[in-house]
Design an enzyme around this catalytic site. Structure first.
Site, PDB file in Angstrom:
ATOM      1  N   LYS A 102       0.940  -1.201  -0.081  1.00 28.49           N
ATOM      2  CA  LYS A 102      -0.102  -0.001  -0.046  1.00 28.49           C
ATOM      3  C   LYS A 102       0.861   1.339   0.015  1.00 28.49           C
ATOM      4  O   LYS A 102       0.649   2.180  -0.822  1.00 28.49           O
ATOM      5  CB  LYS A 102      -0.868  -0.056   1.229  1.00 28.49           C
ATOM      6  CG  LYS A 102      -1.932  -1.159   1.391  1.00 28.49           C
ATOM      7  CD  LYS A 102      -2.744  -0.998   2.385  1.00 28.49           C
ATOM      8  CE  LYS A 102      -2.066  -1.341   3.859  1.00 28.49           C
ATOM      9  NZ  LYS A 102      -1.681  -2.540   4.097  1.00 28.49           N
ATOM     10  N   ARG A 123     -10.773   0.228   7.380  1.00 29.41           N
ATOM     11  CA  ARG A 123     -10.376  -1.349   7.682  1.00 29.41           C
ATOM     12  C   ARG A 123     -11.341  -1.935   8.350  1.00 29.41           C
ATOM     13  O   ARG A 123     -11.188  -3.259   8.739  1.00 29.41           O
ATOM     14  CB  ARG A 123      -9.053  -0.975   8.874  1.00 29.41           C
ATOM     15  CG  ARG A 123      -7.891  -1.230   8.216  1.00 29.41           C
ATOM     16  CD  ARG A 123      -6.815  -0.982   9.318  1.00 29.41           C
ATOM     17  NE  ARG A 123      -5.646  -1.798   9.219  1.00 29.41           N
ATOM     18  CZ  ARG A 123      -4.525  -1.400   8.432  1.00 29.41           C
ATOM     19  NH1 ARG A 123      -4.569  -0.058   7.996  1.00 29.41           N
ATOM     20  NH2 ARG A 123      -3.471  -2.104   8.588  1.00 29.41           N
ATOM     21  N   ARG A 143      11.522  -6.497   6.127  1.00 27.54           N
ATOM     22  CA  ARG A 143      11.370  -5.047   6.543  1.00 27.54           C
ATOM     23  C   ARG A 143      11.675  -4.621   7.926  1.00 27.54           C
ATOM     24  O   ARG A 143      12.484  -3.752   8.376  1.00 27.54           O
ATOM     25  CB  ARG A 143      10.053  -4.428   5.921  1.00 27.54           C
ATOM     26  CG  ARG A 143       9.895  -2.858   6.236  1.00 27.54           C
ATOM     27  CD  ARG A 143       8.742  -2.326   5.880  1.00 27.54           C
ATOM     28  NE  ARG A 143       7.610  -2.938   6.913  1.00 27.54           N
ATOM     29  CZ  ARG A 143       6.319  -2.596   6.962  1.00 27.54           C
ATOM     30  NH1 ARG A 143       5.989  -1.988   5.963  1.00 27.54           N
ATOM     31  NH2 ARG A 143       5.354  -2.956   7.815  1.00 27.54           N
ATOM     32  N   ARG A 197       9.744  -0.955  13.350  1.00 30.94           N
ATOM     33  CA  ARG A 197       8.284  -1.335  13.712  1.00 30.94           C
ATOM     34  C   ARG A 197       7.931  -2.351  14.565  1.00 30.94           C
ATOM     35  O   ARG A 197       8.451  -3.551  14.584  1.00 30.94           O
ATOM     36  CB  ARG A 197       7.387  -1.251  12.402  1.00 30.94           C
ATOM     37  CG  ARG A 197       7.147  -0.058  11.870  1.00 30.94           C
ATOM     38  CD  ARG A 197       6.357  -0.318  10.370  1.00 30.94           C
ATOM     39  NE  ARG A 197       5.063  -0.973  10.676  1.00 30.94           N
ATOM     40  CZ  ARG A 197       4.298  -0.764   9.622  1.00 30.94           C
ATOM     41  NH1 ARG A 197       4.334  -0.074   8.507  1.00 30.94           N
ATOM     42  NH2 ARG A 197       3.063  -1.560   9.819  1.00 30.94           N
ATOM     43  N   ARG A 235      -1.800  -9.830  12.640  1.00 32.71           N
ATOM     44  CA  ARG A 235      -2.276  -8.641  11.882  1.00 32.71           C
ATOM     45  C   ARG A 235      -3.051  -9.424  10.548  1.00 32.71           C
ATOM     46  O   ARG A 235      -4.069  -9.013  10.055  1.00 32.71           O
ATOM     47  CB  ARG A 235      -1.106  -7.797  11.270  1.00 32.71           C
ATOM     48  CG  ARG A 235      -0.600  -6.947  12.205  1.00 32.71           C
ATOM     49  CD  ARG A 235       0.798  -6.375  12.135  1.00 32.71           C
ATOM     50  NE  ARG A 235       0.933  -5.499  10.841  1.00 32.71           N
ATOM     51  CZ  ARG A 235       2.338  -5.318  10.352  1.00 32.71           C
ATOM     52  NH1 ARG A 235       3.327  -6.063  10.920  1.00 32.71           N
ATOM     53  NH2 ARG A 235       2.215  -4.658   9.224  1.00 32.71           N
TER      54      ARG A 235
HETATM   55  P1  AP5 Z   1       4.684  -1.521   2.012  1.00 33.24           P
HETATM   56  O1  AP5 Z   1       4.488  -0.708   0.890  1.00 33.24           O
HETATM   57  O2  AP5 Z   1       5.178  -0.869   3.151  1.00 33.24           O
HETATM   58  O3  AP5 Z   1       3.337  -2.511   2.237  1.00 33.24           O
HETATM   59  P2  AP5 Z   1       2.071  -1.750   3.190  1.00 33.24           P
HETATM   60  O4  AP5 Z   1       0.899  -2.469   2.593  1.00 33.24           O
HETATM   61  O5  AP5 Z   1       2.011  -0.313   3.319  1.00 33.24           O
HETATM   62  O6  AP5 Z   1       2.262  -2.609   4.463  1.00 33.24           O
HETATM   63  P3  AP5 Z   1       1.928  -2.171   6.125  1.00 33.24           P
HETATM   64  O7  AP5 Z   1       2.712  -2.882   6.851  1.00 33.24           O
HETATM   65  O8  AP5 Z   1       2.248  -0.558   6.159  1.00 33.24           O
HETATM   66  O9  AP5 Z   1       0.404  -2.595   6.183  1.00 33.24           O
HETATM   67  P4  AP5 Z   1      -0.247  -2.560   7.522  1.00 33.24           P
HETATM   68  O10 AP5 Z   1      -1.602  -2.249   6.874  1.00 33.24           O
HETATM   69  O11 AP5 Z   1       0.062  -3.648   8.311  1.00 33.24           O
HETATM   70  O12 AP5 Z   1       0.234  -1.131   8.233  1.00 33.24           O
HETATM   71  P5  AP5 Z   1      -0.331   0.304   8.382  1.00 33.24           P
HETATM   72  O13 AP5 Z   1       0.714   1.001   8.858  1.00 33.24           O
HETATM   73  O14 AP5 Z   1      -1.524   0.379   7.646  1.00 33.24           O
HETATM   74  O15 AP5 Z   1       5.648  -2.658   1.604  1.00 33.24           O
HETATM   75  C1  AP5 Z   1       6.095  -3.832   2.574  1.00 33.24           C
HETATM   76  C2  AP5 Z   1       7.403  -4.250   2.310  1.00 33.24           C
HETATM   77  O16 AP5 Z   1       7.503  -4.895   1.183  1.00 33.24           O
HETATM   78  C3  AP5 Z   1       8.347  -3.138   2.245  1.00 33.24           C
HETATM   79  O17 AP5 Z   1       9.369  -3.224   2.779  1.00 33.24           O
HETATM   80  C4  AP5 Z   1       8.514  -2.826   0.751  1.00 33.24           C
HETATM   81  O18 AP5 Z   1       9.677  -2.300   0.538  1.00 33.24           O
HETATM   82  C5  AP5 Z   1       8.366  -4.358  -0.146  1.00 33.24           C
HETATM   83  N1  AP5 Z   1       7.733  -4.317  -1.161  1.00 33.24           N
HETATM   84  C6  AP5 Z   1       6.707  -3.616  -1.448  1.00 33.24           C
HETATM   85  N2  AP5 Z   1       6.310  -3.905  -2.891  1.00 33.24           N
HETATM   86  C7  AP5 Z   1       7.026  -5.045  -3.011  1.00 33.24           C
HETATM   87  C8  AP5 Z   1       7.210  -5.850  -4.240  1.00 33.24           C
HETATM   88  N3  AP5 Z   1       6.381  -5.686  -5.410  1.00 33.24           N
HETATM   89  N4  AP5 Z   1       8.091  -6.680  -4.266  1.00 33.24           N
HETATM   90  C9  AP5 Z   1       8.788  -6.967  -3.358  1.00 33.24           C
HETATM   91  N5  AP5 Z   1       8.847  -6.153  -2.041  1.00 33.24           N
HETATM   92  C10 AP5 Z   1       7.844  -5.268  -1.947  1.00 33.24           C
HETATM   93  O19 AP5 Z   1      -1.191  -0.128   9.946  1.00 33.24           O
HETATM   94  C11 AP5 Z   1      -0.493  -0.486  11.063  1.00 33.24           C
HETATM   95  C12 AP5 Z   1      -1.378  -0.544  12.271  1.00 33.24           C
HETATM   96  O20 AP5 Z   1      -1.889   0.648  12.732  1.00 33.24           O
HETATM   97  C13 AP5 Z   1      -2.588  -1.470  12.245  1.00 33.24           C
HETATM   98  O21 AP5 Z   1      -2.160  -2.965  12.524  1.00 33.24           O
HETATM   99  C14 AP5 Z   1      -3.589  -0.925  13.150  1.00 33.24           C
HETATM  100  O22 AP5 Z   1      -2.790  -1.313  14.652  1.00 33.24           O
HETATM  101  C15 AP5 Z   1      -2.982   0.552  12.985  1.00 33.24           C
HETATM  102  N6  AP5 Z   1      -4.178   1.096  12.096  1.00 33.24           N
HETATM  103  C16 AP5 Z   1      -3.786   1.765  11.127  1.00 33.24           C
HETATM  104  N7  AP5 Z   1      -4.806   2.155  10.329  1.00 33.24           N
HETATM  105  C17 AP5 Z   1      -6.001   1.571  11.025  1.00 33.24           C
HETATM  106  C18 AP5 Z   1      -7.430   1.668  10.758  1.00 33.24           C
HETATM  107  N8  AP5 Z   1      -7.949   2.424   9.793  1.00 33.24           N
HETATM  108  N9  AP5 Z   1      -8.054   1.386  11.847  1.00 33.24           N
HETATM  109  C19 AP5 Z   1      -7.480   0.827  12.948  1.00 33.24           C
HETATM  110  N10 AP5 Z   1      -6.280   0.624  13.184  1.00 33.24           N
HETATM  111  C20 AP5 Z   1      -5.366   1.126  12.162  1.00 33.24           C
HETATM  112 MG    MG Z   2       2.087   0.898   4.840  1.00 36.08          MG
END
Ligand code: AP5
Ligand code: MG
Length: 191
Positions: free
Chosen positions: A14, A90, A129, A135, A146
């Site tokens: 994302k 979400r 990562r 993180r 997750r």
């Molecule tokens: P990356 O682009 O970082 O992926 P991402 O989908 O953004 O992963 P996140 O870990 O950020 O997702 P998440 O949903 O768990 O976390 P969020 O911050 O939203 O890519 C991941 C890795 O892969 C990177 O190293 C990248 O370089 C690599 N990569 C990317 N594309 C690639 C490819 N094609 N090939 C190979 N490698 C690749 O949420 C975190 C926490 O916050 C949640 O668990 C929750 O507790 C809270 N939270 C956030 N939003 C909410 C909400 N709306 N409601 C309630 N709680 C929330």
């Molecule tokens: Mg992210």
């Protein structure tokens, strides 16, 4: 105006794809995960509450995140090309609240991009990562949690947007550029 949601399981790309979308389409990026991590780094009251959920792989409460999102959308003002929402909504309650919020602002969501990536690849990306990210949720135990939370609480959001005919499934395996090419095809058709 192009308002897009990017969603999918943890590690699906994302954040990576949002950066490319911002560059090409000039949208404002709003990642609820990034906003919460900023609060945690600043050790704010909100950050401390958020940390207690994030480090366990749980979602923070809906009311908390809906309020944060509303304030941040408001802060963009009206003179923008559009917004990319990353990691929101979400839950079904968040999706319903977003639709109400957008219609009050005279805006609408154009499409939800759902990045589909195989589970083993998700785990592999997040563990890699985790070596450098700092993180608290990039470890195998929390990643497993997750992924389970995603299945039970976030999958219904896709069904919600399917019913609204605003759902776009994106094959999320392959190189970053290949995946972005698939996203461009969808977004160019919405402009
Ligand atoms: P990356 O682009 O970082 O992926 P991402 O989908 O953004 O992963 P996140 O870990 O950020 O997702 P998440 O949903 O768990 O976390 P969020 O911050 O939203 O890519 C991941 C890795 O892969 C990177 O190293 C990248 O370089 C690599 N990569 C990317 N594309 C690639 C490819 N094609 N090939 C190979 N490698 C690749 O949420 C975190 C926490 O916050 C949640 O668990 C929750 O507790 C809270 N939270 C956030 N939003 C909410 C909400 N709306 N409601 C309630 N709680 C929330
Ligand atoms: Mg992210």
């Amino acid at each position: 105006m192009l308002n897009v949601i990017i969603c999918g399981a943890p590690g699906c790309g994302k954040g990576t794809q949002s950066a490319l979308i911002v560059e090409k389409y000039g949208l404002k990026h709003l990642s609820t995960g990034d906003l919460l991590r900023k609060e945690i780094a600043e050790k704010s009251e909100l950050g401390q509450v958020a940390d207690s959920y994030i480090s366990k792989g749980q979602l923070v409460p809906d009311e908390m995140i809906i309020d944060i999102l509303d304030k941040n959308i408001e802060a963009f003002g009206s003179d923008i090309n559009g917004i990319i929402l990353d990691g929101f909504p979400r839950t079904l309650a968040q999706a319903e609240a977003l639709e109400v919020m957008m219609s009050k602002k005279g805006k609408k969501i154009d499409t939800l991009l759902d990045l589909n990536v195989e589970k083993a690849e998700l785990i592999d990306r997040l563990l890699k990562r985790g070596i450098t990210s700092g993180r608290s949720d990039d470890n195998l135990e929390t990643i497993t949690k997750r992924l389970a939370v995603y299945e039970t609480q976030t999958t219904p959001v896709s069904d919600f947007y399917k019913k609204l005919e605003k759902y776009s499934s994106i094959h999320g395996m392959g190189t970053v550029d290949e995946i972005f090419g698939r996203i461009e095809t969808v977004l160019d058709s919405k402009k």
